[in-house]
Scaffold this motif. Structure first.
Motif, mmCIF file in Angstrom:
data_model
loop_
_atom_site.group_PDB
_atom_site.id
_atom_site.type_symbol
_atom_site.label_atom_id
_atom_site.label_comp_id
_atom_site.label_asym_id
_atom_site.label_seq_id
_atom_site.Cartn_x
_atom_site.Cartn_y
_atom_site.Cartn_z
ATOM 1 N N GLY A 328 0.910 -1.095 -0.123
ATOM 2 C CA GLY A 328 0.028 -0.053 0.237
ATOM 3 C C GLY A 328 0.891 1.364 0.001
ATOM 4 N N ILE A 329 0.304 2.093 -0.717
ATOM 5 C CA ILE A 329 1.247 3.280 -1.007
ATOM 6 C C ILE A 329 0.580 4.475 -0.630
ATOM 7 N N ASP A 373 -5.652 7.991 -2.468
ATOM 8 C CA ASP A 373 -6.711 8.378 -1.480
ATOM 9 C C ASP A 373 -6.765 7.510 -0.340
ATOM 10 N N SER A 374 -5.644 6.919 0.066
ATOM 11 C CA SER A 374 -5.657 6.163 1.134
ATOM 12 C C SER A 374 -3.999 5.818 1.665
ATOM 13 N N TYR A 375 -3.705 5.756 2.915
ATOM 14 C CA TYR A 375 -2.496 5.627 3.438
ATOM 15 C C TYR A 375 -2.291 4.231 3.174
ATOM 16 N N PHE A 376 -2.995 3.257 2.675
ATOM 17 C CA PHE A 376 -2.857 1.795 2.415
ATOM 18 C C PHE A 376 -3.389 1.815 0.939
ATOM 19 N N TRP A 377 -3.183 2.736 0.177
ATOM 20 C CA TRP A 377 -3.787 2.697 -1.398
ATOM 21 C C TRP A 377 -3.384 1.386 -2.048
ATOM 22 N N TRP A 509 5.312 6.558 1.983
ATOM 23 C CA TRP A 509 5.278 5.498 2.907
ATOM 24 C C TRP A 509 4.942 4.362 1.952
ATOM 25 N N ALA A 510 5.538 3.303 2.456
ATOM 26 C CA ALA A 510 5.116 1.941 1.488
ATOM 27 C C ALA A 510 4.652 0.865 2.614
ATOM 28 N N TYR A 536 7.085 12.123 9.282
ATOM 29 C CA TYR A 536 7.498 13.129 8.775
ATOM 30 C C TYR A 536 6.317 14.487 8.981
ATOM 31 N N ALA A 537 5.373 14.188 9.313
ATOM 32 C CA ALA A 537 4.186 15.238 9.496
ATOM 33 C C ALA A 537 4.313 15.751 10.912
#
Length: 619
Positions: A328-329, A373-377, A509-510, A536-537
């Motif tokens: 997920g990207i 559109d997702s942290y686990f796209w 992030w992967a 990072y955020a």
């Protein structure tokens, strides 16, 4: 869970351990005997049974020899494999050093014994023990010992903040037998801990505590360009500081015939050249001085391969989806909330309205990308629509701590691409800035109370990124934001990111299909001030911390999916980043003297471990 020891390896080593197979039959009372497992799997049982001959995705008859010439963008100033300072040299960790376990690239987060022939842990997972192989040897012929493992772990925790946070619940390591080492945990039932302990590089204690060729005592806390010694398949044969490295295959590698290595490490030489510019790097490939090139630019991929070697078949191009099947990207522009100007979520959301993905994708990328559109796209872990069932129940437990829109409004990115939509979204961005206390004065966006202009610097490490982000910079300037791009060299970029010295960066992030302890490093409060973390955020939020713990301790797959989707939904609702885009395939080009099996590992390109050179001599 991330694999820190193998470079660019999808199908990373795993979490959520389940029953595997006994390596040794127990004697006496079974309750008194440890259960030694030859492999660990996150989903079901390991595919490969005890005593398997090799992985299915390798060619056991692949010839050994030939040279693989690779390129890297940037430079290097250290061969130290664990240090968090300096620019680490590519290939050293993955080629020179072995780990306790090795990942299978045709399974989701499954690993098998490499240095360790077995792993054991009690039912409550309060500790984990590894039994080293008797035949495991360092390059100087000395055996790999429990003392080496303990030393390596202690050095990793002391000198690498990222790995220190990753292993924060591992309190100690000790020798518990002639070939056994045991790790103790400060919490129980963290299913991932035994497996991720198989990932860090094991270092030779006697070498690091010895003297170099000049008689000077080595110091593992410092960078070094002395060729380091390991137990892995390659050795550093020569190098030019910052410019090139040459690795040679060791004929005396102790594990060259081990089942997890059969058909792999086929190149006699692997060399890296380092380039300060991606265009120069590609020219080196095009001219035949580099054998393999991964192209991350859709426009470059579409327009740059009209040279003779491509036309006559000497260069081959492939788009390979395998590495992203289980990855997920989240690729995004990341505002640093350690800066006061980015603390208000309305400010961060406004910046997303100013990003015209549709125009960029059409004009710069030949419509090759999809908006993230997702942290686990791209995986089953990505949230969508409104929460239902178990996911909704998890969020309701935190109802007073999460943004209310997680229950009422599905996350969507603004859609631009047409003049009218662009104008409407820029007006929406200005409305959000106004709610956050800003106003337009003339052509500048300023704080309504202090009059301070709103602006930021976008820090980049590579000039090739400038073309991608410049449309965004120009867009936010239209609403009075003083936005600038600053591109610095790799060393300066690395140091600034490690110390969170930036307004905004281009980040990625992967994720694996089995997220776990690494989530603490990405967005946990414990990592927000941990230099070198990937938070990072600057995220520090109690509800997110609670959801991360639920992810780590999920008792089954169904609960893990529901909890991860809940975490994803809350991260999105806070507008921590401006999501960018990604492709669902990896684009690679290579000269036709390289070869691989028709069927690549299901979750990986297999490169370079299971590829080979046609110039090598067959067995």
């Amino acid at each position: 869970m991330r694999n820190f020891c193998r470079n660019v390896k999808p199908g990373l080593a795993a979490s959520l351990l389940t029953a595997a197979f006994l390596l040794f039959p127990p004697a006496g009372n079974a309750e008194d005997q440890p259960v030694w497992r030859h492999g660990t799997s996150s989903i079901g049982e390991p595919k490969y049974k005890q005593g398997f001959a090799r992985f299915d995705y390798v060619n056991p008859d692949a010839p050994k020899g030939g040279e693989l010439r690779l390129s890297e963008n940037g430079t290097f100033d250290t061969f130290n494999p664990i240090l968090s300072k300096g620019e680490a040299a590519s290939g050293v960790t993955s080629l020179v050093f072995d780990t306790l376990l090795k990942s299978a690239e045709d399974e989701i987060t499954t690993a098998y014994g490499l240095l360790a022939e077995g792993v054991s842990y009690p039912d409550d997972i309060s500790s984990a023990s590894f039994r080293l192989r008797a035949e495991a040897k360092w390059a100087d012929g000395k055996p790999v010992t429990p003392e080496d493992v303990v030393f390596s772990f202690e050095m990793v925790k002391q000198y690498n903040p990222l790995l220190s946070n990753y292993y924060r619940h591992v309190t100690s390591a000790e020798k518990t037998g002639e070939r056994d080492v045991t790790f103790h945990f400060d919490e129980k039932n963290n299913h991932e801990l035994p497996n991720i302990l198989g990932q860090f590089p094991i270092l030779p204690k006697h070498w690091w505590e010895g003297e170099d060729t000049q008689g000077k005592k080595r110091d593992i806390s410092q960078t070094t360009l002395e060729p380091v010694m390991g137990s892995g398949p390659y050795k550093i044969a020569s190098f030019q500081a910052g410019g090139s490295i040459r690795f040679e295959l060791r004929d005396d590698y102790w594990a060259k015939n081990l089942n997890v290595n059969v058909g792999q490490y086929n190149f006699g030489v692997i060399s890296y050249g380092f380039y300060g510019d991606r265009n120069v790097q590609f020219e080196a490939f095009r001219s035949g001085n580099v054998d393999f090139y991964q192209d991350n630019s859709a426009s470059h991929w579409a327009t740059a391969y009209d040279f003779p070697a491509m036309k006559d078949g000497r260069v081959i191009r492939e788009e390979i989806e395998n590495p992203l099947r289980a990855t997920g990207i989240m690729q995004a522009l990341v505002p640093n909330m350690r800066r006061e100007k980015f603390k208000d979520p309305r400010v961060r959301e406004a910046l997303n309205y100013a990003f015209d993905f549709e125009d960029l994708n059409r004009n710069l990328a030949y419509n090759a990308y999809k908006r993230v559109d997702s942290y686990f796209w791209g995986t089953e872990l990505a949230s969508s629509a409104l929460p239902e069932g178990r996911e909704k129940a998890i969020l309701e437990e935190l109802k007073d701590k999460v943004p209310p829109e997680v229950f009422t409004t599905p996350y969507t990115n603004p859609v631009n691409g047409e003049p009218q939509k662009v104008r409407e979204n820029l007006r929406k961005a200005l409305d959000l800035f106004k709610e956050a206390g800003y106003e337009l004065k003339g052509n500048r966006l300023v704080n309504a109370k202090t009059g301070e202009p709103f602006g930021f610097e976008l820090l980049l490490s590579n000039p090739s990124f400038e073309r991608t982000v410049m449309p965004f910079i120009n867009s936010v300037k239209r609403i009075g934001i003083d936005a600038r791009i600053r591109t610095v060299d790799d060393s300066q970029y690395t140091n600034r990111v490690r110390s969170f010295d930036y307004d905004m960066i281009y980040g990625i992030w992967a994720q694996t299909l089995v997220p776990g302890n690494e989530q603490l490093d990405y967005w946990g409060s414990s990592s927000v001030n941990q230099q070198g973390s990937r938070n990072y955020a600057g995220i520090s939020d109690p509800a997110i911390d609670e959801l991360i713990r639920k992810v780590i301790f999920a008792p089954n797959r169904e609960e893990l999916i529901a909890t991860t989707r809940a975490l994803d939904r809350v991260l999105l609702a806070h507008h921590f980043v401006v999501p960018l885009f990604y492709s669902k395939s990896v684009r690679v080009a290579y000269w036709n003297q390289l070869a691989h099996l028709k069927e690549l590992p299901y979750y990986s390109t297999g490169f370079p471990d299971s590829w080979w050179s046609k110039n090598a001599t067959p067995k």
